[in-house]
Design a protein around this motif. Structure first.
Motif, PDB file in Angstrom:
ATOM      1  N   THR A 260       0.818  -1.212   0.000  1.00  0.00           N
ATOM      2  CA  THR A 260       0.000   0.000   0.000  1.00  0.00           C
ATOM      3  C   THR A 260       0.850   1.260   0.000  1.00  0.00           C
ATOM      4  N   LYS A 261       0.657   2.089  -0.998  1.00  0.00           N
ATOM      5  CA  LYS A 261       1.308   3.390  -1.070  1.00  0.00           C
ATOM      6  C   LYS A 261       0.340   4.484  -0.617  1.00  0.00           C
ATOM      7  N   ASN A 262      -0.929   4.313  -1.004  1.00  0.00           N
ATOM      8  CA  ASN A 262      -1.965   5.265  -0.634  1.00  0.00           C
ATOM      9  C   ASN A 262      -3.254   4.486  -0.429  1.00  0.00           C
ATOM     10  N   GLY A 263      -3.708   4.431   0.806  1.00  0.00           N
ATOM     11  CA  GLY A 263      -4.881   3.632   1.136  1.00  0.00           C
ATOM     12  C   GLY A 263      -6.155   4.081   0.452  1.00  0.00           C
ATOM     13  N   PHE A 264      -6.200   5.330  -0.013  1.00  0.00           N
ATOM     14  CA  PHE A 264      -7.402   5.827  -0.674  1.00  0.00           C
ATOM     15  C   PHE A 264      -7.668   5.093  -1.993  1.00  0.00           C
ATOM     16  N   VAL A 265      -6.636   4.463  -2.548  1.00  0.00           N
ATOM     17  CA  VAL A 265      -6.793   3.757  -3.824  1.00  0.00           C
ATOM     18  C   VAL A 265      -7.850   2.668  -3.712  1.00  0.00           C
ATOM     19  N   TYR A 266      -7.888   1.960  -2.587  1.00  0.00           N
ATOM     20  CA  TYR A 266      -8.800   0.831  -2.436  1.00  0.00           C
ATOM     21  C   TYR A 266     -10.259   1.280  -2.450  1.00  0.00           C
ATOM     22  N   GLU A 267     -10.561   2.363  -1.746  1.00  0.00           N
ATOM     23  CA  GLU A 267     -11.947   2.816  -1.725  1.00  0.00           C
ATOM     24  C   GLU A 267     -12.357   3.394  -3.081  1.00  0.00           C
ATOM     25  N   ILE A 268     -11.406   3.999  -3.789  1.00  0.00           N
ATOM     26  CA  ILE A 268     -11.700   4.503  -5.128  1.00  0.00           C
ATOM     27  C   ILE A 268     -12.005   3.344  -6.074  1.00  0.00           C
ATOM     28  N   GLN A 269     -11.199   2.279  -5.989  1.00  0.00           N
ATOM     29  CA  GLN A 269     -11.437   1.095  -6.822  1.00  0.00           C
ATOM     30  C   GLN A 269     -12.802   0.488  -6.541  1.00  0.00           C
ATOM     31  N   ASP A 270     -13.163   0.399  -5.264  1.00  0.00           N
ATOM     32  CA  ASP A 270     -14.464  -0.153  -4.897  1.00  0.00           C
ATOM     33  C   ASP A 270     -15.590   0.715  -5.442  1.00  0.00           C
ATOM     34  N   ALA A 271     -15.446   2.034  -5.323  1.00  0.00           N
ATOM     35  CA  ALA A 271     -16.473   2.942  -5.836  1.00  0.00           C
ATOM     36  C   ALA A 271     -16.645   2.769  -7.343  1.00  0.00           C
ATOM     37  N   ILE A 272     -15.536   2.649  -8.063  1.00  0.00           N
ATOM     38  CA  ILE A 272     -15.604   2.457  -9.521  1.00  0.00           C
ATOM     39  C   ILE A 272     -16.338   1.170  -9.862  1.00  0.00           C
ATOM     40  N   HIS A 273     -16.000   0.087  -9.174  1.00  0.00           N
ATOM     41  CA  HIS A 273     -16.657  -1.199  -9.431  1.00  0.00           C
ATOM     42  C   HIS A 273     -18.150  -1.121  -9.132  1.00  0.00           C
ATOM     43  N   CYS A 274     -18.515  -0.460  -8.043  1.00  0.00           N
ATOM     44  CA  CYS A 274     -19.922  -0.330  -7.684  1.00  0.00           C
ATOM     45  C   CYS A 274     -20.690   0.476  -8.737  1.00  0.00           C
ATOM     46  N   ILE A 275     -20.097   1.563  -9.185  1.00  0.00           N
ATOM     47  CA  ILE A 275     -20.758   2.408 -10.185  1.00  0.00           C
ATOM     48  C   ILE A 275     -20.906   1.658 -11.505  1.00  0.00           C
ATOM     49  N   GLN A 276     -19.871   0.926 -11.894  1.00  0.00           N
ATOM     50  CA  GLN A 276     -19.945   0.145 -13.126  1.00  0.00           C
ATOM     51  C   GLN A 276     -21.004  -0.941 -13.035  1.00  0.00           C
ATOM     52  N   ALA A 277     -21.188  -1.495 -11.839  1.00  0.00           N
ATOM     53  CA  ALA A 277     -22.198  -2.538 -11.624  1.00  0.00           C
ATOM     54  C   ALA A 277     -23.577  -1.944 -11.351  1.00  0.00           C
ATOM     55  N   GLU A 278     -23.684  -0.611 -11.409  1.00  0.00           N
ATOM     56  CA  GLU A 278     -24.931   0.112 -11.187  1.00  0.00           C
ATOM     57  C   GLU A 278     -25.495  -0.135  -9.794  1.00  0.00           C
ATOM     58  N   LYS A 279     -24.620  -0.269  -8.822  1.00  0.00           N
ATOM     59  CA  LYS A 279     -25.033  -0.400  -7.429  1.00  0.00           C
ATOM     60  C   LYS A 279     -25.203   0.990  -6.821  1.00  0.00           C
ATOM     61  N   LEU A 280     -26.012   1.085  -5.797  1.00  0.00           N
ATOM     62  CA  LEU A 280     -26.228   2.356  -5.126  1.00  0.00           C
ATOM     63  C   LEU A 280     -25.354   2.517  -3.899  1.00  0.00           C
ATOM     64  N   GLU A 281     -24.832   1.405  -3.381  1.00  0.00           N
ATOM     65  CA  GLU A 281     -24.009   1.484  -2.185  1.00  0.00           C
ATOM     66  C   GLU A 281     -22.954   0.393  -2.198  1.00  0.00           C
ATOM     67  N   SER A 282     -21.950   0.580  -1.374  1.00  0.00           N
ATOM     68  CA  SER A 282     -20.836  -0.360  -1.277  1.00  0.00           C
ATOM     69  C   SER A 282     -21.135  -1.421  -0.232  1.00  0.00           C
TER      70      SER A 282
END
Length: 326
Positions: A260-282
């Motif tokens: 891990t260089k920057n922990g914010f990367v993980y939450e950004i990746q999760d948000a992208i996956h959720c949006i692509q899957a058309e989910k409303l929440e993580s």
């Protein structure tokens, strides 16, 4: 030799553009005399009318004649913790997000850290048996300035929204148990914000004791005890290591996050996956968890005006909160 009728003169070009792309000035309805004027943020051709000098964008993307311009999707929201000042704000936003089908997530990056994830896996694998006691301390000495974000209530000051949110939401994430009861104590600054919080949570199988402060340098760690050993997370809100001990004190496993260089990367990746899957929440930071924490803020803030040690009993627990109930 090119015949005159096939030569693409400026006038002919304007006529062709008007026919193919159906361009017209929305101000004066000019359909032929305009300059091309770059592109807008969506990649659509912009024009400047030569009659009234109005600037506008076409209703079709460049290179796509006859296709109407697509309206951009509603903007998704990923907001740094604490996302809300109180539960009313949370309910209002989640209700709107549900109606408008918009992805919304509190950016609780600590839940994504590999060391925290490892501690959660050890619990799920029953490496220490069923957790019986959890202790978590997070504390530091904040700059002594009444106008900064720690002590100024207008800037969302208070230990609850700065560090108690970490202790509470990491605990509920790792244990993932129903809450039976919570009791809270807090001390207050003369600016009217809480500076030290003590939260005692009776889960279904585990008793959790959380202490947070920004007026004391605490030994920051989370320790999870079970019948067969304990798990230790130093600096749980930005953890890079996790330790698994047996009851005899022997170190059985030591996890070190070397990637891990920057922990914010993980939450950004999760948000992208959720949006692509058309989910409303993580699934990692669901709405019900953020709402439960916001309701905890409500109970603590209700006693802010007296600026003294307070005890709050029987805070409403919402382990089964669903979107339909908002």
């Amino acid at each position: 030799m090119v015949s005159p009728q096939n030569t693409c003169t400026p006038e002919r070009r304007r006529v062709l553009i008007a026919k193919v792309y159906q361009v017209s000035c929305p101000k004066c309805n000019n359909k032929t005399d305009f300059y091309r004027y770059g592109k807008d943020v969506h990649g659509h051709q912009k024009y400047q009318c030569k009659k009234c000098w109005h600037q506008f964008a076409s209703d079709t993307p460049v290179g796509s004649p006859g296709r109407p311009r697509e309206r951009p999707s509603p903007a998704s929201s990923v907001c740094e913790k604490a996302m809300f000042q109180n539960s009313e704000e949370a309910k209002n936003l989640y209700t709107l997000a549900s109606e408008k089908k918009i992805f919304v997530m509190e950016a609780l990056w600590s839940r994504y850290l590999p060391a925290v994830q490892q501690a959660k896996r050890w619990v799920e694998q029953e490496k220490i048996g069923t957790p019986t006691v959890l202790q978590c301390n997070i504390g530091f000495v904040a700059p002594d300035d009444k106008e900064n974000r720690y002590f100024n209530p207008k800037l969302g000051g208070g230990a609850t929204k700065d560090i108690t949110v970490y202790a509470y939401e990491i605990t509920t994430f790792i244990l993932n148990q129903a809450i039976k009861n919570i009791s809270v104590s807090a001390t207050w600054s003369d600016t009217g914000v809480d500076v030290t919080d003590h939260v005692a949570i009776c889960f279904e199988d585990t008793f959790a004791d959380l202490l947070t402060s920004f007026v004391a340098q605490l030994e920051e760690q989370m320790v999870i005890y079970g019948r067969f050993g304990r798990i230790v997370l130093p600096h749980p809100h930005y953890a890079s290591e996790a330790y698994l001990y047996g009851n005899d004190g022997e170190l059985k496993e030591h996890f070190v996050d070397q990637e891990t260089k920057n922990g914010f990367v993980y939450e950004i990746q999760d948000a992208i996956h959720c949006i692509q899957a058309e989910k409303l929440e993580s699934d990692v930071v669901p709405w019900k968890d953020t709402l439960a924490c916001a309701k905890l803020f409500d109970k603590i803030n209700a006693f802010c005006d007296e600026k003294a040690l307070k005890t709050i009993e029987d805070i409403e627990a919402v382990p089964e909160e669903t979107r339909a109930e908002l």
